[in-house]
Design an enzyme around this catalytic site. Structure first.
Site, mmCIF file in Angstrom:
data_model
loop_
_atom_site.group_PDB
_atom_site.id
_atom_site.type_symbol
_atom_site.label_atom_id
_atom_site.label_comp_id
_atom_site.label_asym_id
_atom_site.label_seq_id
_atom_site.Cartn_x
_atom_site.Cartn_y
_atom_site.Cartn_z
ATOM 1 N N ASP A 128 -44.996 74.207 50.925
ATOM 2 C CA ASP A 128 -44.877 72.889 50.671
ATOM 3 C C ASP A 128 -45.898 72.133 50.434
ATOM 4 O O ASP A 128 -46.861 72.027 51.282
ATOM 5 C CB ASP A 128 -44.461 72.444 52.292
ATOM 6 C CG ASP A 128 -44.091 71.026 52.448
ATOM 7 O OD1 ASP A 128 -44.391 70.477 51.484
ATOM 8 O OD2 ASP A 128 -43.921 70.732 53.450
ATOM 9 N N HIS B 187 -43.976 70.353 58.830
ATOM 10 C CA HIS B 187 -43.258 69.410 58.701
ATOM 11 C C HIS B 187 -41.663 69.493 59.140
ATOM 12 O O HIS B 187 -41.305 70.910 58.960
ATOM 13 C CB HIS B 187 -43.155 68.658 57.467
ATOM 14 C CG HIS B 187 -42.503 67.250 57.231
ATOM 15 N ND1 HIS B 187 -41.259 67.220 57.303
ATOM 16 C CD2 HIS B 187 -43.098 66.084 57.123
ATOM 17 C CE1 HIS B 187 -40.897 65.964 57.119
ATOM 18 N NE2 HIS B 187 -41.932 65.331 57.066
ATOM 19 N N GLN C 222 -48.001 67.263 50.687
ATOM 20 C CA GLN C 222 -49.429 66.525 51.215
ATOM 21 C C GLN C 222 -50.634 66.839 50.123
ATOM 22 O O GLN C 222 -51.407 66.236 50.187
ATOM 23 C CB GLN C 222 -49.540 66.915 52.691
ATOM 24 C CG GLN C 222 -48.639 66.091 53.682
ATOM 25 C CD GLN C 222 -48.651 64.657 53.417
ATOM 26 O OE1 GLN C 222 -49.576 64.037 53.161
ATOM 27 N NE2 GLN C 222 -47.430 63.990 53.646
ATOM 28 N N CYS D 102 -43.258 63.488 62.036
ATOM 29 C CA CYS D 102 -42.059 64.530 61.820
ATOM 30 C C CYS D 102 -42.689 66.023 61.736
ATOM 31 O O CYS D 102 -42.316 66.987 61.001
ATOM 32 C CB CYS D 102 -41.517 64.504 60.310
ATOM 33 S SG CYS D 102 -40.562 63.053 59.815
#
Length: 405
Positions: A199, A122, A202, A363
């Site tokens: 990250d 992202h 999600q 994104c």
């Protein structure tokens, strides 16, 4: 509890509404999840009964708010299996957490050092590191991906060296649904003493990461992807890094003592939590964690995998439809295009039938550039979606194709 989809759907007030005269079919869960009544009630209760600033007041409301906020931190610590509650830093979301780490590492990197990101990140896990390289002279390397949407692990291994200081990879791709082998990625990075940030924006609505088992240095996520409110998230920061990194912002709460000659900083987690936080959001994040654990992550994973398999099978029956992200390890995201039709046009037509999907580059523009496409239609499923809703989507896509061909 036993998985009862109809009972679960009753917990989400928004699922009762109509859009353009049709029952809402909400398939944009990768952008943000809907909120159960239990979380909404938590927010109303806070503002109705004990709204006050925290960590500062001796009065009853302040103590009640402080206790609720810190209990929520402990719930999150337990959920993610962090070793200590002070390793959980409240942020405004995933992007805030990434930028906090990137800013902190400005003091540790020098020209010629190397950092690694993956090709499927992202923008929030690309741009802060580019900015860090501009500040420090460090070099940004990119792990390539295959046509299936899988990271090329052998190329990652070749990139690692004593120059590698940081590695940044998403747990799950928001554009493709690919589940990355983060444990192997972390282990390899640690062999060259590089730190790793994952990250998890999600992933955390689908699976329950064990941060100690992963041995990850930093892990970030957002509440609004997990049935919680917007504007709040967490940065897990391993204690050794929390003690090394300088504060990201200065202000109230993050200090031990202030004089005009010198300021000393508070310990973890307050060192990184300057100013009045999103108190209600932090408390409601804990309520969302409670709700998801009550539903049960085994139940969530099983149901979402069934939705993914069925949607993939039915959509591929449409002539000219191509799915992007076809690796064996996936979660409930289907990104697709129909030959000769712009994804925006499909999204616009299915919206007229009450179906919420995402269109565009999500994104993640480098992914779209890799496939040489302007974007995709993305249908992303949550545990409160149904097989019947998948059928509605498939029929709507067929109708859109007929109208636009």
């Amino acid at each position: 509890m036993p998985f009862n989809i109809q009972k679960i759907r009753k917990d989400f007030p928004i699922l009762k509404r109509k859009v353009n005269g049709y029952p809402l079919v909400y398939l944009d869960n990768a952008a943000t999840s809907q909120k159960p009544q239990q979380v909404i009630d938590c927010i109303v209760d806070y503002y109705s009964n004990y709204n006050a600033n925290i960590h500062r007041g001796v009065h009853t409301l302040s103590q009640e708010a402080t206790d609720a906020y810190e209990i929520s931190r402990q719930k999150i610590q337990k959920h993610f299996n962090a070793k200590n509650p002070f390793e959980i830093i409240f942020t405004s979301g995933t992007t805030h957490g990434i930028n906090l780490v990137a800013q902190g590492f400005s003091e540790f990197l020098k020209e010629g050092d190397e950092i690694i990101v993956s090709a499927m990140e992202h923008h929030s896990n690309i741009v802060p590191w580019q900015m860090l390289c501009e500040r420090t002279g460090a070099i940004l390397n990119v792990i390539p991906m295959s046509e299936q949407g899988i990271l090329v692990f052998s190329e990652y291994e070749k990139m690692l060296s004593e120059k590698t200081k940081l590695v940044f990879v998403n747990h799950i791709s928001n554009a493709l649904g690919t589940i990355n082998p983060i444990k192997k990625i972390i282990e390899k990075a640690h062999e060259v003493d590089a730190a790793v940030l994952i990250d998890g924006a999600q992933s955390c609505s689908h699976i329950k990461p064990d941060l100690q088992a992963l041995d990850v240095d930093f892990y970030v996520t957002s509440a609004h992807k997990m049935c919680g409110p917007t504007g709040v998230g967490i940065l897990y920061m391993k204690e050794k890094w929390g003690n090394k990194l300088p504060p990201y912002q200065g202000g109230g709460e993050m200090i031990a003592e202030v004089t005009f000659e010198k300021t000393t900083y508070a310990g973890l987690p307050h060192k990184f939590e300057a100013g009045t936080p999103n108190i209600c959001g932090g408390i409601a994040f804990g309520a969302a964690i409670d709700y998801l654990n009550e539903v049960g992550f085994q139940n969530i994973e099983k149901h979402e995998n069934e939705l993914l398999a069925y949607a993939t099978s039915e959509l591929l029956k449409i002539e000219g439809l191509k799915i992007y992200g076809t690796g064996p390890d996936k979660t409930s995201v289907v990104s697709f295009n129909i030959e000769g039709i712009h994804p925006y046009d499909i999204g616009t037509i299915v919206d007229k039938m009450g179906i919420a999907v995402r269109t565009g580059h999500h994104c993640a523009q480098p992914i779209m550039d890799f496939y040489k496409i302007p974007g995709t239609v993305r249908a992303s499923f949550a545990f409160y979606n149904t097989i019947e809703e998948v059928d509605i989507l498939v029929n709507a896509v067929k109708k859109a194709k007929m109208m636009l061909s």
